[in-house]
Each structure stands twice: as C-alpha cells, then as structure tokens.
Design an enzyme around this catalytic site. Sequence first.
Site, short mmCIF file in Angstrom:
data_model
loop_
_atom_site.label_atom_id
_atom_site.label_comp_id
_atom_site.label_asym_id
_atom_site.label_seq_id
_atom_site.Cartn_x
_atom_site.Cartn_y
_atom_site.Cartn_z
N LYS A 195 -11.31 -4.08 -2.80
CA LYS A 195 -12.42 -3.15 -3.00
C LYS A 195 -11.94 -1.74 -3.35
O LYS A 195 -12.72 -0.93 -3.81
CB LYS A 195 -13.37 -3.15 -1.80
N LYS A 230 0.82 -1.20 0.00
CA LYS A 230 0.00 0.00 0.00
C LYS A 230 0.86 1.26 0.00
O LYS A 230 0.52 2.25 -0.64
CB LYS A 230 -0.98 0.00 1.18
N LYS A 262 -4.59 -9.66 -6.02
CA LYS A 262 -5.73 -9.90 -5.13
C LYS A 262 -6.92 -9.01 -5.51
O LYS A 262 -6.73 -7.84 -5.85
CB LYS A 262 -5.29 -9.58 -3.70
N1 AQP Z 1 -9.35 -11.01 -2.43
C1 AQP Z 1 -9.67 -11.51 -1.25
N2 AQP Z 1 -9.93 -12.84 -1.12
C2 AQP Z 1 -10.26 -13.37 0.08
N3 AQP Z 1 -10.35 -12.63 1.23
C3 AQP Z 1 -10.11 -11.31 1.14
N4 AQP Z 1 -10.11 -10.31 2.05
C4 AQP Z 1 -9.79 -9.15 1.44
N5 AQP Z 1 -9.58 -9.35 0.14
C5 AQP Z 1 -9.76 -10.68 -0.08
C6 AQP Z 1 -10.47 -10.49 3.45
O1 AQP Z 1 -11.56 -9.62 3.72
C7 AQP Z 1 -11.45 -9.15 5.06
C8 AQP Z 1 -11.61 -7.66 5.08
O2 AQP Z 1 -10.49 -7.01 4.68
P1 AQP Z 1 -10.32 -5.46 4.99
O3 AQP Z 1 -11.39 -4.66 4.40
O4 AQP Z 1 -10.14 -5.24 6.44
O5 AQP Z 1 -8.96 -5.12 4.31
P2 AQP Z 1 -8.22 -5.72 3.11
O6 AQP Z 1 -7.70 -7.08 3.44
O7 AQP Z 1 -7.21 -4.70 2.73
O8 AQP Z 1 -9.37 -5.87 2.01
P3 AQP Z 1 -9.46 -5.16 0.61
O9 AQP Z 1 -10.72 -5.57 -0.06
O10 AQP Z 1 -8.19 -5.38 -0.16
O11 AQP Z 1 -9.62 -3.66 1.05
P4 AQP Z 1 -8.82 -2.38 0.58
O12 AQP Z 1 -8.84 -2.39 -0.92
O13 AQP Z 1 -9.56 -1.25 1.17
O14 AQP Z 1 -7.45 -2.51 1.15
C9 AQP Z 1 -10.12 -9.65 5.61
O15 AQP Z 1 -10.37 -10.81 6.39
C10 AQP Z 1 -9.35 -10.01 4.38
O16 AQP Z 1 -8.39 -11.01 4.61
#
Ligand code: AQP
Length: 330
Positions: free
Chosen positions: A198, A113, A195
């Site tokens: 969102k 990030k 990955k």
């Molecule tokens: N691609 C993925 N596949 C499976 N699990 C996923 N998680 C995130 N992406 C995937 C799981 O979702 C939970 C929430 O994650 P978060 O919102 O706290 O942060 P993150 O892991 O950074 O998720 P994102 O979607 O990638 O958010 P942004 O883009 O905002 O950083 C966690 O349990 C994570 O493992």
Amino acid sequence: MRILSGIQPTNVPTLGNYIGAIKNFVKMQNENQDADILVFVADLHSITVPRDRKDIKKNIRSLAALYLASGLDPNRTHIFIQSEVHEHAELGWVLECNSYIGEMERMIQFKEKSAKEGASVTTGLLTYPCLMAADILLYDTNLVPVGEDQKQHVEITRDIAIRFNNKYGETFVVPEPMIQKSGARIMSLQDPLKKMSKSDPNPKGYITLLDDINEAKNKIKRAVTDSIGIVKYDTVNQPAVSNLMTIYSSFTNMSFDEIENKYSGLGYKEFKEDLSEIVANELTKIQTKYNEIINSNELDKILDEGRDYASRIAYKKMAKVYKRIGLGRY
Ligand code: AQP
C-alpha cells in the site's frame, strides 16, 4: 483459542492486504465459533517512517470501518486501535531488552525498507518486530493470521517468547502463524516479482479497497501480462498472469484448473475484462457498507468496546510481566 492480527494504517488496504489478511480474518471468525478474536489497527507501527498526521488520523478510522465492511462482526470480533491500549508500547520496550540487534537486522522487511529509506532509517524500523511480538504475546494469542511477508516476524515472536519463558518462568503462550495456501503474497500489477504494497510509490501497482471503481477496473486492464498469451498458472514462466489468476480465484473460489479451462483458446483480454468486473463487484460491495459505517456513532462504540476488552487482558499480562522481571513494588 485466541486469534489476533492487525494491519498498519499506512494507506488504504490493498487487494494484497485484503486477500492475504482481511479475508482470512473473516474466514477464521466465521469458522471458529468458540475462538476469542481480536483485530486491531496497528497505528504505532505506522510511524516507523515519517507520515503526515492528517493522513494517519484518516487512515486509522478508515481501516477500522473497512474491517467491518469486509465482514468482521463486532459481536464476534473485538476491534481496537493499538495506541489506545498503552501496554503494547510498554511490553514492546521489555521485549526490546530481551532480544538482540543481530536478530532484528536479519529481518527481511527491515533490510528491504531500510534500503528504501537510505540514511534516515529510524530505530523503530529496526525494533518493530519487538512491538509486533508485544502485540501478539500480550493476549496469549494462539494463532496469528498473516500474509507470507509477516511469517518471519511471527517466528521471531516465538523465539522471544520461548527465551523469556526460559529466563523468567512461564509467562507467554508461544503463537503459531496462520498463512493460507493461496493469496498469501499478491504481487504488484506493474511488476509481478514485487509484492503489492500500500505504500508503493506507483499507484498503478496496487488497487486499494477504496479506489474509484472505474480506476480499479482500468488498473486490472492495464496490468502487465506475460508474452506467452495463454491463461495458465505458472509462477515461473508466467508470473504476471498467475498473480491475476490468484486474485480471480480468491474472489470466485474457482480453482486454477477451472480458470484455465474457462479461458482456453481465449487471450488475456477477455480474462482481464472479466477479472476487472469481478474486482469491481467485490469493491462495490465493500464500499457500499463502508459508506454506511464510516461516519456512524456505531463505529466509535465498537472501537470503545474493543479498547476496553483488550485493555482488561493487557493490563493483567503486563502486571505479570513486571512481576516476573522484578519491576515496580509488587
Ligand atoms: N501483497 C500482499 N499479499 C498478501 N498479503 C499481504 N500483506 C501485505 N501485503 C500483502 C498482509 O497484510 C497484512 C497487513 O500488513 P501491514 O500493513 O501490517 O504491513 P505490510 O506487510 O508491510 O503491508 P504493506 O501493504 O506492504 O504495507 P506497507 O506498504 O505500509 O509496508 C499482513 O498480514 C501482511 O502479511
């Protein structure tokens, strides 16, 4: 046993968040009748990169409603908003003072990030694992259901807890990550080596739980595939199709072998057509419930109850932590 997890309201959750995390929360809720379960909206985490305040407000409420629409039962699971329980930020600070910059800099998410953010990386992005450790340790959590990408943060939580317990005496329960075998890492629909996230700037790479149904179907139909032309689970040579098969399997409970047999002799087109219908059905079910909940008073009552329940536990733990370290008068 206590189970706890949360998601950041950085956008609407994607199929990755749903399959890797939310579905797992619901499964654990349904399979562990004796467990005490807390699921929160991790809004404090969402400001490590600049966000529009109106978007955050909307996403917080929407995520809480999506938890319920996805099957979390407020009679079994306490749902709350992280910033409404001030001890998360308080314990986060204490844990920052009991962790090292070197270990924060080694976190893969920080590296990825911060590379994207360039010169304007916030201090919060670096210290975010301490806040996540606080989220978990405040509640004597035993199990933390997360996707693969969060495993390292649960591991550092364990290190911090053990270090703190050794230094100040037994204070925290040392938690375990709980990562399911399949679906823990759903990949982008446009790049199977990245990955699904969102906050991906390319919305074609992800499907959110609130996407327009036809748009979601089109995203599946236009998802990149491999050049081999056979529906086969092979993450090395066919990562794109394997990713779509993981989504398929997660929604139908069919094994990869069963899916391969079903599409044997057929091309990607039929497979993607069927998958787009499967995803559309799942999203329609969630969105129907979501629309009933999002503007109801019931949602506020559930979040009030969750906040009060979590606050009672957090207050006691924080008092214990301050006492252990010698802060305050008591
Ligand atoms: N691609 C993925 N596949 C499976 N699990 C996923 N998680 C995130 N992406 C995937 C799981 O979702 C939970 C929430 O994650 P978060 O919102 O706290 O942060 P993150 O892991 O950074 O998720 P994102 O979607 O990638 O958010 P942004 O883009 O905002 O950083 C966690 O349990 C994570 O493992």
